[in-house]
Design an enzyme around this catalytic site. Structure first.
Site, PDB file in Angstrom:
ATOM      1  N   PRO A   1      34.820  22.314  51.186  1.00  0.00           N
ATOM      2  CA  PRO A   1      35.661  21.182  50.817  1.00  0.00           C
ATOM      3  C   PRO A   1      37.074  21.537  50.373  1.00  0.00           C
ATOM      4  O   PRO A   1      37.287  22.500  49.637  1.00  0.00           O
ATOM      5  CB  PRO A   1      34.894  20.513  49.666  1.00  0.00           C
ATOM      6  CG  PRO A   1      33.873  21.493  49.238  1.00  0.00           C
ATOM      7  CD  PRO A   1      33.577  22.362  50.413  1.00  0.00           C
TER       8      PRO A   1
ATOM      9  N   ARG B   1      39.270  33.633  37.129  1.00  0.00           N
ATOM     10  CA  ARG B   1      39.726  32.258  36.895  1.00  0.00           C
ATOM     11  C   ARG B   1      38.852  31.605  35.809  1.00  0.00           C
ATOM     12  O   ARG B   1      38.386  32.278  34.910  1.00  0.00           O
ATOM     13  CB  ARG B   1      39.707  31.501  38.221  1.00  0.00           C
ATOM     14  CG  ARG B   1      40.647  32.143  39.269  1.00  0.00           C
ATOM     15  CD  ARG B   1      40.639  31.397  40.577  1.00  0.00           C
ATOM     16  NE  ARG B   1      41.170  30.049  40.433  1.00  0.00           N
ATOM     17  CZ  ARG B   1      41.138  29.125  41.399  1.00  0.00           C
ATOM     18  NH1 ARG B   1      40.606  29.412  42.579  1.00  0.00           N
ATOM     19  NH2 ARG B   1      41.642  27.922  41.198  1.00  0.00           N
TER      20      ARG B   1
ATOM     21  N   TYR C   1      46.901  28.871  46.503  1.00  0.00           N
ATOM     22  CA  TYR C   1      46.178  29.255  47.720  1.00  0.00           C
ATOM     23  C   TYR C   1      47.072  29.723  48.873  1.00  0.00           C
ATOM     24  O   TYR C   1      46.572  30.009  49.954  1.00  0.00           O
ATOM     25  CB  TYR C   1      45.275  28.095  48.172  1.00  0.00           C
ATOM     26  CG  TYR C   1      44.202  27.768  47.160  1.00  0.00           C
ATOM     27  CD1 TYR C   1      43.199  28.680  46.878  1.00  0.00           C
ATOM     28  CD2 TYR C   1      44.200  26.559  46.468  1.00  0.00           C
ATOM     29  CE1 TYR C   1      42.217  28.400  45.939  1.00  0.00           C
ATOM     30  CE2 TYR C   1      43.219  26.255  45.533  1.00  0.00           C
ATOM     31  CZ  TYR C   1      42.232  27.182  45.268  1.00  0.00           C
ATOM     32  OH  TYR C   1      41.275  26.908  44.346  1.00  0.00           O
TER      33      TYR C   1
ATOM     34  N   ALA D   1      34.296  24.840  46.538  1.00  0.00           N
ATOM     35  CA  ALA D   1      33.674  24.424  45.271  1.00  0.00           C
ATOM     36  C   ALA D   1      32.145  24.465  45.329  1.00  0.00           C
ATOM     37  O   ALA D   1      31.478  24.659  44.297  1.00  0.00           O
ATOM     38  CB  ALA D   1      34.148  23.019  44.907  1.00  0.00           C
TER      39      ALA D   1
ATOM     40  N   ASP E   1      20.110  27.778  50.098  1.00  0.00           N
ATOM     41  CA  ASP E   1      18.801  27.771  50.767  1.00  0.00           C
ATOM     42  C   ASP E   1      18.963  27.832  52.282  1.00  0.00           C
ATOM     43  O   ASP E   1      18.169  28.491  52.966  1.00  0.00           O
ATOM     44  CB  ASP E   1      18.006  26.523  50.366  1.00  0.00           C
ATOM     45  CG  ASP E   1      17.475  26.603  48.938  1.00  0.00           C
ATOM     46  OD1 ASP E   1      17.553  27.686  48.327  1.00  0.00           O
ATOM     47  OD2 ASP E   1      16.991  25.575  48.430  1.00  0.00           O
TER      48      ASP E   1
ATOM     49  N   ARG F   1      48.982  21.783  50.213  1.00  0.00           N
ATOM     50  CA  ARG F   1      49.003  21.460  48.780  1.00  0.00           C
ATOM     51  C   ARG F   1      48.779  22.754  47.980  1.00  0.00           C
ATOM     52  O   ARG F   1      48.127  23.684  48.462  1.00  0.00           O
ATOM     53  CB  ARG F   1      47.886  20.456  48.406  1.00  0.00           C
ATOM     54  CG  ARG F   1      47.772  19.256  49.297  1.00  0.00           C
ATOM     55  CD  ARG F   1      48.906  18.299  49.139  1.00  0.00           C
ATOM     56  NE  ARG F   1      48.940  17.717  47.800  1.00  0.00           N
ATOM     57  CZ  ARG F   1      49.874  16.864  47.373  1.00  0.00           C
ATOM     58  NH1 ARG F   1      50.863  16.536  48.184  1.00  0.00           N
ATOM     59  NH2 ARG F   1      49.818  16.362  46.171  1.00  0.00           N
TER      60      ARG F   1
ATOM     61  N   GLU G   1      30.487  36.165  52.292  1.00  0.00           N
ATOM     62  CA  GLU G   1      31.187  35.109  51.549  1.00  0.00           C
ATOM     63  C   GLU G   1      32.630  35.542  51.314  1.00  0.00           C
ATOM     64  O   GLU G   1      32.887  36.691  50.953  1.00  0.00           O
ATOM     65  CB  GLU G   1      30.466  34.885  50.215  1.00  0.00           C
ATOM     66  CG  GLU G   1      31.091  33.788  49.359  1.00  0.00           C
ATOM     67  CD  GLU G   1      30.175  33.382  48.208  1.00  0.00           C
ATOM     68  OE1 GLU G   1      28.954  33.186  48.445  1.00  0.00           O
ATOM     69  OE2 GLU G   1      30.667  33.268  47.076  1.00  0.00           O
TER      70      GLU G   1
HETATM   71  O1  CA2 Z   1      39.350  31.035  46.236  1.00  0.00           O
HETATM   72  C1  CA2 Z   1      38.688  30.366  47.052  1.00  0.00           C
HETATM   73  O2  CA2 Z   1      38.714  30.583  48.262  1.00  0.00           O
HETATM   74  C2  CA2 Z   1      37.840  29.192  46.547  1.00  0.00           C
HETATM   75  O3  CA2 Z   1      36.663  29.143  47.346  1.00  0.00           O
HETATM   76  C3  CA2 Z   1      38.671  27.947  46.763  1.00  0.00           C
HETATM   77  C4  CA2 Z   1      37.995  26.674  46.240  1.00  0.00           C
HETATM   78  C5  CA2 Z   1      37.550  26.877  44.792  1.00  0.00           C
HETATM   79  O4  CA2 Z   1      36.818  25.739  44.366  1.00  0.00           O
HETATM   80  C6  CA2 Z   1      36.693  28.107  44.616  1.00  0.00           C
HETATM   81  O5  CA2 Z   1      36.386  28.261  43.241  1.00  0.00           O
HETATM   82  C7  CA2 Z   1      37.444  29.350  45.098  1.00  0.00           C
HETATM   83  C8  CA2 Z   1      38.956  25.511  46.307  1.00  0.00           C
HETATM   84  C9  CA2 Z   1      39.414  25.177  47.689  1.00  0.00           C
HETATM   85  C10 CA2 Z   1      40.415  24.091  47.606  1.00  0.00           C
HETATM   86  O6  CA2 Z   1      41.451  24.373  48.511  1.00  0.00           O
HETATM   87  C11 CA2 Z   1      42.648  23.764  48.319  1.00  0.00           C
HETATM   88  C12 CA2 Z   1      43.663  24.185  49.135  1.00  0.00           C
HETATM   89  C13 CA2 Z   1      44.908  23.625  48.982  1.00  0.00           C
HETATM   90  C14 CA2 Z   1      45.136  22.652  48.031  1.00  0.00           C
HETATM   91  C15 CA2 Z   1      44.086  22.230  47.225  1.00  0.00           C
HETATM   92  C16 CA2 Z   1      42.843  22.785  47.366  1.00  0.00           C
END
Ligand code: CA2
Length: 149
Positions: free
Chosen positions: A10, A108, A23, A78, A88, A18, A99
């Site tokens: 997600p 974090r 990121y 998330a 599972d 964003r 992963e």
């Molecule tokens: O660091 C990662 O790759 C995460 O999987 C990213 C997830 C976060 O919930 C994990 O804890 C770590 C969040 C992805 C959301 O991606 C976005 C990208 C741009 C703007 C907002 C959210």
């Protein structure tokens, strides 16, 4: 030809659009294009899937059992921290999985340090940004080559 399935969870469709300060500036489309190219250069094929829905991700993992997938690269986003269902599904298909996280989830908030999915993956690569996907691809190509022996 090896088939590697890339799954992104997600909100990762927002990459590069964003919150670039967290990121980065690279879009998901650019990441996938770079990985597709790297896979082809290694004699493999990459298939990608992104969803904001837990059940859709579970269904895609299950489909990997019968569609010729040799290995799975997954950033559950998330759902990493919450999804028993994705864990599972990964455990059930028994395909080698790696992963990936763009950020270092252990540096974090506390809740991000726990991954429900990591224990059923062969390994985790976190904190190297987009490069992490390429490291994961290399790892999977090694793992799937080893599985042939
Ligand atoms: O660091 C990662 O790759 C995460 O999987 C990213 C997830 C976060 O919930 C994990 O804890 C770590 C969040 C992805 C959301 O991606 C976005 C990208 C741009 C703007 C907002 C959210």
């Amino acid at each position: 030809m090896k088939k590697i399935l890339l799954i992104n969870g997600p909100n990762l469709q927002l990459l590069g659009v964003r919150e670039p300060e967290i990121y980065g500036h690279t879009t998901l489309k650019e990441i996938v294009a770079g990985l597709r190219c790297a896979a082809e250069n290694a004699g493999a094929v990459l298939e990608d899937f992104q969803s904001n829905h837990e059940g859709a991700i579970v269904d895609r993992i299950a489909a990997a059992l019968t569609d010729g997938t040799d290995g799975i690269m997954i950033n559950p986003a998330a759902y990493t921290h919450t999804s028993v269902a994705i864990r599972d599904a990964l455990a059930a298909v028994k395909l080698p999985a790696v992963e990936v996280h763009l950020s270092n989830i252990t540096s974090r908030e506390d809740f991000r340090s726990r991954s429900l999915t990591a224990p059923v993956c062969r390994g985790v690569i976190a904190g190297f940004g987009v490069q992490g996907y390429h490291l994961a691809l290399t790892a999977l190509l090694v793992l799937t080559a080893a599985d042939e022996n």
